[in-house]
Design a protein around this motif. Structure first.
Motif, mmCIF file in Angstrom:
data_model
loop_
_atom_site.group_PDB
_atom_site.id
_atom_site.type_symbol
_atom_site.label_atom_id
_atom_site.label_comp_id
_atom_site.label_asym_id
_atom_site.label_seq_id
_atom_site.Cartn_x
_atom_site.Cartn_y
_atom_site.Cartn_z
ATOM 1 N N THR A 366 0.858 -1.189 0.000
ATOM 2 C CA THR A 366 0.000 0.000 0.000
ATOM 3 C C THR A 366 0.894 1.239 0.000
ATOM 4 O O THR A 366 2.124 1.145 0.065
ATOM 5 C CB THR A 366 -0.903 0.058 1.248
ATOM 6 O OG1 THR A 366 -0.085 0.339 2.413
ATOM 7 C CG2 THR A 366 -1.645 -1.261 1.461
ATOM 8 N N TYR A 371 -1.106 10.153 0.103
ATOM 9 C CA TYR A 371 -1.804 10.563 -1.114
ATOM 10 C C TYR A 371 -1.002 11.690 -1.753
ATOM 11 O O TYR A 371 -0.557 12.615 -1.063
ATOM 12 C CB TYR A 371 -3.230 11.026 -0.812
ATOM 13 C CG TYR A 371 -4.121 9.869 -0.417
ATOM 14 C CD1 TYR A 371 -4.956 9.263 -1.342
ATOM 15 C CD2 TYR A 371 -4.096 9.366 0.885
ATOM 16 C CE1 TYR A 371 -5.759 8.181 -0.985
ATOM 17 C CE2 TYR A 371 -4.889 8.281 1.254
ATOM 18 C CZ TYR A 371 -5.714 7.704 0.303
ATOM 19 O OH TYR A 371 -6.489 6.630 0.656
ATOM 20 N N GLU A 410 -0.734 5.742 -7.970
ATOM 21 C CA GLU A 410 -2.142 5.897 -7.598
ATOM 22 C C GLU A 410 -2.686 7.255 -8.008
ATOM 23 O O GLU A 410 -3.870 7.378 -8.349
ATOM 24 C CB GLU A 410 -2.315 5.691 -6.090
ATOM 25 C CG GLU A 410 -2.170 4.240 -5.650
ATOM 26 C CD GLU A 410 -2.720 3.975 -4.258
ATOM 27 O OE1 GLU A 410 -3.155 4.949 -3.592
ATOM 28 O OE2 GLU A 410 -2.735 2.799 -3.837
ATOM 29 N N LEU A 453 -8.225 0.803 -8.606
ATOM 30 C CA LEU A 453 -8.786 2.061 -8.110
ATOM 31 C C LEU A 453 -9.899 2.579 -9.013
ATOM 32 O O LEU A 453 -10.756 3.332 -8.566
ATOM 33 C CB LEU A 453 -7.688 3.115 -7.971
ATOM 34 C CG LEU A 453 -6.598 2.767 -6.943
ATOM 35 C CD1 LEU A 453 -5.578 3.884 -6.850
ATOM 36 C CD2 LEU A 453 -7.203 2.506 -5.560
ATOM 37 N N GLU A 504 -13.085 -0.980 -0.007
ATOM 38 C CA GLU A 504 -11.754 -0.385 0.141
ATOM 39 C C GLU A 504 -11.510 0.647 -0.960
ATOM 40 O O GLU A 504 -10.914 1.701 -0.718
ATOM 41 C CB GLU A 504 -10.685 -1.486 0.094
ATOM 42 C CG GLU A 504 -9.263 -0.993 0.298
ATOM 43 C CD GLU A 504 -9.036 -0.351 1.662
ATOM 44 O OE1 GLU A 504 -8.084 0.448 1.797
ATOM 45 O OE2 GLU A 504 -9.806 -0.651 2.603
ATOM 46 N N ARG A 505 -11.961 0.330 -2.177
ATOM 47 C CA ARG A 505 -11.796 1.275 -3.299
ATOM 48 C C ARG A 505 -12.488 2.596 -2.986
ATOM 49 O O ARG A 505 -11.930 3.676 -3.218
ATOM 50 C CB ARG A 505 -12.379 0.664 -4.572
ATOM 51 C CG ARG A 505 -12.279 1.564 -5.802
ATOM 52 C CD ARG A 505 -12.958 0.944 -7.020
ATOM 53 N NE ARG A 505 -12.443 -0.385 -7.254
ATOM 54 C CZ ARG A 505 -13.174 -1.478 -7.313
ATOM 55 N NH1 ARG A 505 -14.493 -1.410 -7.148
ATOM 56 N NH2 ARG A 505 -12.635 -2.650 -7.531
ATOM 57 N N LYS A 507 -13.301 3.881 -0.030
ATOM 58 C CA LYS A 507 -12.622 4.585 1.069
ATOM 59 C C LYS A 507 -11.427 5.380 0.536
ATOM 60 O O LYS A 507 -11.214 6.537 0.913
ATOM 61 C CB LYS A 507 -12.151 3.585 2.130
ATOM 62 C CG LYS A 507 -13.245 3.018 3.012
ATOM 63 C CD LYS A 507 -12.664 2.026 4.018
ATOM 64 C CE LYS A 507 -13.743 1.355 4.843
ATOM 65 N NZ LYS A 507 -13.171 0.330 5.757
ATOM 66 N N LYS A 508 -10.637 4.736 -0.316
ATOM 67 C CA LYS A 508 -9.467 5.411 -0.867
ATOM 68 C C LYS A 508 -9.888 6.567 -1.775
ATOM 69 O O LYS A 508 -9.256 7.625 -1.783
ATOM 70 C CB LYS A 508 -8.598 4.411 -1.643
ATOM 71 C CG LYS A 508 -7.907 3.377 -0.748
ATOM 72 C CD LYS A 508 -7.150 2.343 -1.542
ATOM 73 C CE LYS A 508 -5.887 2.897 -2.171
ATOM 74 N NZ LYS A 508 -4.846 3.260 -1.204
ATOM 75 N N LYS A 511 -10.779 9.612 0.328
ATOM 76 C CA LYS A 511 -9.588 10.305 0.855
ATOM 77 C C LYS A 511 -8.879 11.093 -0.255
ATOM 78 O O LYS A 511 -8.355 12.185 -0.020
ATOM 79 C CB LYS A 511 -8.631 9.303 1.494
ATOM 80 C CG LYS A 511 -9.040 8.882 2.891
ATOM 81 C CD LYS A 511 -7.871 8.265 3.644
ATOM 82 C CE LYS A 511 -8.200 8.085 5.110
ATOM 83 N NZ LYS A 511 -7.058 7.552 5.881
ATOM 84 N N TRP A 512 -8.834 10.515 -1.447
ATOM 85 C CA TRP A 512 -8.219 11.232 -2.568
ATOM 86 C C TRP A 512 -8.949 12.553 -2.821
ATOM 87 O O TRP A 512 -8.316 13.604 -3.024
ATOM 88 C CB TRP A 512 -8.257 10.375 -3.835
ATOM 89 C CG TRP A 512 -8.030 11.170 -5.088
ATOM 90 C CD1 TRP A 512 -8.959 11.627 -5.958
ATOM 91 C CD2 TRP A 512 -6.761 11.631 -5.588
ATOM 92 N NE1 TRP A 512 -8.369 12.337 -6.969
ATOM 93 C CE2 TRP A 512 -7.019 12.357 -6.764
ATOM 94 C CE3 TRP A 512 -5.445 11.490 -5.154
ATOM 95 C CZ2 TRP A 512 -6.012 12.945 -7.520
ATOM 96 C CZ3 TRP A 512 -4.439 12.075 -5.903
ATOM 97 C CH2 TRP A 512 -4.704 12.788 -7.065
#
Length: 528
Positions: A366, A371, A410, A453, A504-505, A507-508, A511-512
């Motif tokens: 990870t 970020y 990412e 993602l 999980e996708r 959540k990320k 945050k992005w």
């Protein structure tokens, strides 16, 4: 005794990108028969500035063509096996040269150069207050003016587009200002400059601009495919500086000298639209993304010009002949993709060559909560914020180089998803797979991250040039009949499917979006 040279039927593709030139000779299946690639110098005189020497680009083009043709001859083919060539080019980059001498008046200003922020602010103010005269005596300003500009061009005011770069040249380079005033200035995008020189320069005086490139200038009416008088008036530009607009697939002229003397130039297209065609995304609803210095996602909307209300550009994809109707696309552009990896290499010394970023990133599963918003020159689609600045957030004592390398991969994936989310809203169409090409796609980890993602399949295809062969009827290829291309570009296709869970996708992704909000509005821009 050497066997006699073989006579073939091949098409050449001259790909003039942001940092390099490549000339490839293809057969009827788009298999590579010979190729050569060379980089050319880049100049960064001040922060945010990016220039290129037009003469150095020409010299690199000649060297690439010569080396490729030498390779073709060495493997036993005749020189006249190349029947036609097409050209793809970096878009928006702006060239200015003298009508009288054919020589450049200044260095080219490259598409990702953001020196003209204050010029953009000036014209944003002008559009709000004075407005745009869309018909004699009819003015639209404020929100109506912004909408009128988008309705004509499909574009917003931005540092990105050629008119803004040309206006900066006229304001700041005395040679360009004088040439404009005495009617000695010729303006064009890179395709204009290359064709002008390849067919004979000032002696021939062939001054053209292909329609997909013209659609990136802020000066063309994308419905009529003509230069728009009210935009020339708004930006204070003489009509005589403009090239003739031509289609994407026709014979424009013949190469005047060198290894390809007498060969017709039969295709011109902006590199990203060229990749759309090369990936055979010719039908409504098909999409591709090219990951090079920046990243450019195009979604084919067919003969329908879809006006975006979610931060995307409505652009001309291609026009398959002088009398053909254009095909349109929605586009989202990412300013920093491969250039962020170059930053890891050149500025941070994390890696010694770009391909190593995948190995470095793979050392951690990870990003460790990091970020990275790679807004080195602001943010392009769908945000359009030239005041945004690069931001890395979530760093702790635990953070190492591998976390940052993975966060860099990412960043491109998140920005791709942001564009696709907007495309879904504009087109009312979901995307189950994305075709990809470009240098970054050589890394399996980068493509796996993109799939995870984004939540869609990523199909990695080789790209080819089809427009030049279409112009002269070579191989029976016909862009209006995709079935004639069934055997083209069928080698080396790899598909990456999402392995990351949906929860999980999301959540990320949330945050992005928080990270993006924190980087926006950082720089202060003052109108000139």
């Amino acid at each position: 005794m050497a066997p006699p040279a073989k006579q073939g039927e091949f098409v050449g593709s001259l790909d003039c990108g942001t940092t390099s030139v490549r000339f490839i000779v293809f057969d009827r299946f788009a298999h590579i028969m010979a190729q050569h690639q060379l980089e050319f110098p880049q100049y960064y005189p001040h922060p945010g500035w990016h220039e290129q020497d037009p003469e150095e680009i020409l010299a690199t083009v000649t060297a690439c063509i010569d080396a490729t043709m030498e390779s073709l001859l060495k493997v036993g083919w005749t020189r006249d096996s190349v029947k036609v060539i097409g050209i793809t080019n970096q878009r928006e980059s702006t060239f200015a040269w003298s009508r009288a001498t054919g020589k450049p008046l200044c260095n080219a200003i490259v598409w990702d150069d953001s020196r003209n922020k204050n010029i953009v602010a000036q014209y944003e103010h002008k559009l709000r207050e004075e407005g745009l005269e869309v018909e004699p005596g009819v003015w639209k300003n404020g929100p109506d003016g912004i909408e009128a500009l988008r309705a004509l061009t499909g574009l917003p005011l931005s540092t990105y587009f050629s008119a803004m770069k040309l206006r900066w040249m006229i304001n700041h380079f005395p040679e360009v200002y004088k040439a404009h005033e005495i009617d000695d200035l010729l303006f064009g995008t890179l395709d204009s400059w290359l064709v002008y020189n390849l067919v004979g320069g000032v002696q021939q005086g062939l001054h053209v601009c292909e329609v997909s490139n013209a659609s990136r200038t802020l000066l063309i009416n994308t419905s009529t495919l003509k230069w728009e008088p009210c935009l020339l008036q708004f930006f204070g530009l003489r009509p005589s500086i403009l090239p003739k607009i031509v289609s994407t697939s026709e014979v424009y002229g013949h190469i005047a000298s060198g290894a390809l003397a007498g060969v017709p130039i039969g295709g011109l297209v902006g590199d990203q639209q060229g990749a759309l065609v090369g990936n055979k995304c010719l039908r409504q609803g098909e999409a591709k993304c090219t990951y090079g210095t920046g990243a450019f996602l195009l979604f084919c909307t067919g003969k329908e010009q879809v006006k975006s209300s979610h931060g995307l550009l409505s652009t001309i994809a291609f026009q398959p002949g002088p009398k053909a109707k254009p095909v349109y696309a929605l586009e989202g552009s990412i300013g920093s993709a491969g250039s962020a990896i170059t930053w890891l290499k050149d500025s941070m010394n994390f890696i010694s060559k770009p391909s190593e970023v995948n190995d470095l990133a793979a050392q951690e599963p990870t990003t460790g909560g990091v970020y990275f918003v790679t807004a080195f020159s602001g943010l392009l689609a769908p945000y359009w914020d030239s005041s945004a600045a690069g931001l890395m957030i979530g760093i702790s004592q635990y953070t190492n180089r591998s976390h940052i390398a993975r966060a860099t991969l990412e960043a491109t994936a998140f920005q791709t998803r942001a564009i696709i989310e907007s495309m879904k809203l504009d087109s009312k169409t979901d995307l189950d797979h994305l075709k990809v090409d470009g240098g970054m796609t050589n890394g399996d980890l980068a493509m796996s991250v993109l799939s995870d993602l984004g939540g869609f399949d990523v199909v990695n295809c080789a790209c080819s040039a089809l427009l030049a062969a279409n112009a002269i009827g070579l191989f029976g290829w016909d862009l209006s009949k995709p079935e004639t291309l069934a055997d083209v570009n069928t080698r080396g296709v790899t598909t990456f499917s999402p392995a990351l869970g949906k929860d999980e996708r999301e959540k990320k992704w949330a945050k992005w979006q928080r990270a993006v909000e924190r980087c926006r509005g950082w720089d202060t821009v003052i109108a000139e």
